[in-house]
Design a protein around this motif. Structure first.
Motif, PDB file in Angstrom:
ATOM      1  N   LEU A  81       0.822  -1.224   0.000  1.00 35.64           N
ATOM      2  CA  LEU A  81       0.000   0.000   0.000  1.00 35.64           C
ATOM      3  C   LEU A  81       0.851   1.267   0.000  1.00 35.64           C
ATOM      4  N   ASN A  82       2.015   1.226   0.634  1.00 32.49           N
ATOM      5  CA  ASN A  82       2.891   2.410   0.618  1.00 32.49           C
ATOM      6  C   ASN A  82       3.387   2.689  -0.795  1.00 32.49           C
ATOM      7  N   ALA A  83       3.733   1.620  -1.518  1.00 29.48           N
ATOM      8  CA  ALA A  83       4.178   1.780  -2.903  1.00 29.48           C
ATOM      9  C   ALA A  83       3.043   2.321  -3.769  1.00 29.48           C
ATOM     10  N   LEU A  84       1.829   1.838  -3.520  1.00 27.80           N
ATOM     11  CA  LEU A  84       0.669   2.316  -4.280  1.00 27.80           C
ATOM     12  C   LEU A  84       0.438   3.803  -4.022  1.00 27.80           C
ATOM     13  N   ARG A  85       0.546   4.201  -2.761  1.00 28.97           N
ATOM     14  CA  ARG A  85       0.377   5.631  -2.435  1.00 28.97           C
ATOM     15  C   ARG A  85       1.457   6.477  -3.105  1.00 28.97           C
ATOM     16  N   ASP A  86       2.686   5.973  -3.115  1.00 29.25           N
ATOM     17  CA  ASP A  86       3.778   6.707  -3.766  1.00 29.25           C
ATOM     18  C   ASP A  86       3.496   6.884  -5.261  1.00 29.25           C
ATOM     19  N   LEU A  87       3.018   5.807  -5.890  1.00 33.66           N
ATOM     20  CA  LEU A  87       2.705   5.879  -7.325  1.00 33.66           C
ATOM     21  C   LEU A  87       1.588   6.893  -7.573  1.00 33.66           C
ATOM     22  N   GLU A  88       0.547   6.843  -6.759  1.00 33.55           N
ATOM     23  CA  GLU A  88      -0.586   7.762  -6.936  1.00 33.55           C
ATOM     24  C   GLU A  88      -0.165   9.212  -6.729  1.00 33.55           C
ATOM     25  N   ALA A  89       0.746   9.442  -5.791  1.00 34.18           N
ATOM     26  CA  ALA A  89       1.223  10.807  -5.533  1.00 34.18           C
ATOM     27  C   ALA A  89       1.978  11.373  -6.735  1.00 34.18           C
TER      28      ALA A  89
END
Length: 204
Positions: A81-89
Motif C-alpha cells: 500500500l505504501n508503494a501504491l500511495r507513492d505511485l498515486e502521488a
C-alpha cells in the motif's frame, strides 16, 4: 451559447464496469474523459511522471521498449500500500491537470463524464455535480479480471482487495448502478439516472 454541461463523476472499483456505463452515456451524447487512459499517457517515456516512477521503482518495471510495463508495476504496488500511495502521488497531479484541460476544451454536450477509479480519493469528486458509482459482486469482478485481463484468480483477488471496499464509494453516491447482471439491466439503470439528472424529458 448553451447552458453549462452537467459534470458527472463516474467511479467504481476494478472490473465493476465503469467503461461499460461510460459507453452508454456516450451514446446519450455525453463527453467522456477517461482518467485511466490519461494515466497511461502521463507515464509514457520522456514525461516527468515516467522519470519520477523510474526513480522510485527502478528499471525492473520497464518493458523491452523502455516503456513502463504496467503489469510489472502492478505486481509491486497492489501488494504494497505504501508503494501504491507513492505511485498515486506521482500520477494523480498530472492526471488532474489534463482532466481540467479537457473540461475547458469540451465541445458542446449535455454532460461531461469523468470516469476515474480514484475519483473520490483524489478529491476531484467534489468538483462534480453528481457522483455515479458502478458496483458488482466480487465473484463477477474476479471472473472479468481473469477473462479480460488474463489474471490468475489470486492476482485478481489481490487487486480487488488492494482497493477500498465498494461500500466506501457507495456512501458518497447520488446514483448507484449495479452492473452484476446483463447489459440490458445496466442500461435501464443508466436511462433512469440520465432522465433524473440530465434530461427529464427523455423517453428512453
Amino acid at each position: 451559447m448553451g447552458k453549462r454541461p452537467i459534470l458527472i463523476g463516474l467511479t467504481g472499483n476494478i472490473a465493476c464496469g465503469k467503461s461499460t456505463v461510460a459507453r452508454m452515456l456516450a451514446e446519450k451524447g455525453a463527453y467522456i474523459i477517461d482518467a485511466d487512459a490519461i494515466a497511461h499517457e502521463v507515464i509514457r517515456k520522456g514525461t516527468p511522471a515516467y522519470e519520477a516512477i523510474l526513480r522510485r521503482f527502478g528499471e525492473g518495471i520497464l518493458g523491452p521498449d523502455g516503456e513502463i510495463d504496467r503489469r510489472r508495476l502492478g505486481a509491486i504496488v497492489f501488494r504494497d500500500l505504501n508503494a501504491l500511495r507513492d505511485l498515486e502521488a506521482i500520477v494523480h497531479p498530472a492526471v488532474l491537470v489534463e482532466i481540467q484541460r479537457r473540461i475547458q476544451a469540451c465541445p458542446e454536450a449535455p454532460a461531461i463524464v469523468i470516469e476515474a477509479i480514484k475519483l473520490i480519493e483524489s478529491g476531484f469528486a467534489r468538483a462534480c455535480d453528481t457522483l455515479w458509482v458502478v458496483t458488482c459482486s466480487e465473484s463477477e469482478q474476479v471472473r472479468r479480471l481473469m477473462i479480460e485481463r488474463g489474471l490468475t484468480e489470486e492476482e485478481a483477488r489481490v487487486r480487488i482487495r488492494a482497493q477500498p471496499p465498494q461500500e466506501e464509494k457507495i456512501r458518497h453516491a447520488h446514483v448507484i448502478i449495479d452492473n452484476s447482471g446483463d447489459l440490458e439491466a445496466t442500461r435501464r439503470q443508466v436511462e433512469q439516472a440520465w432522465r433524473e439528472w440530465i434530461d427529464p424529458d427523455a423517453t428512453g
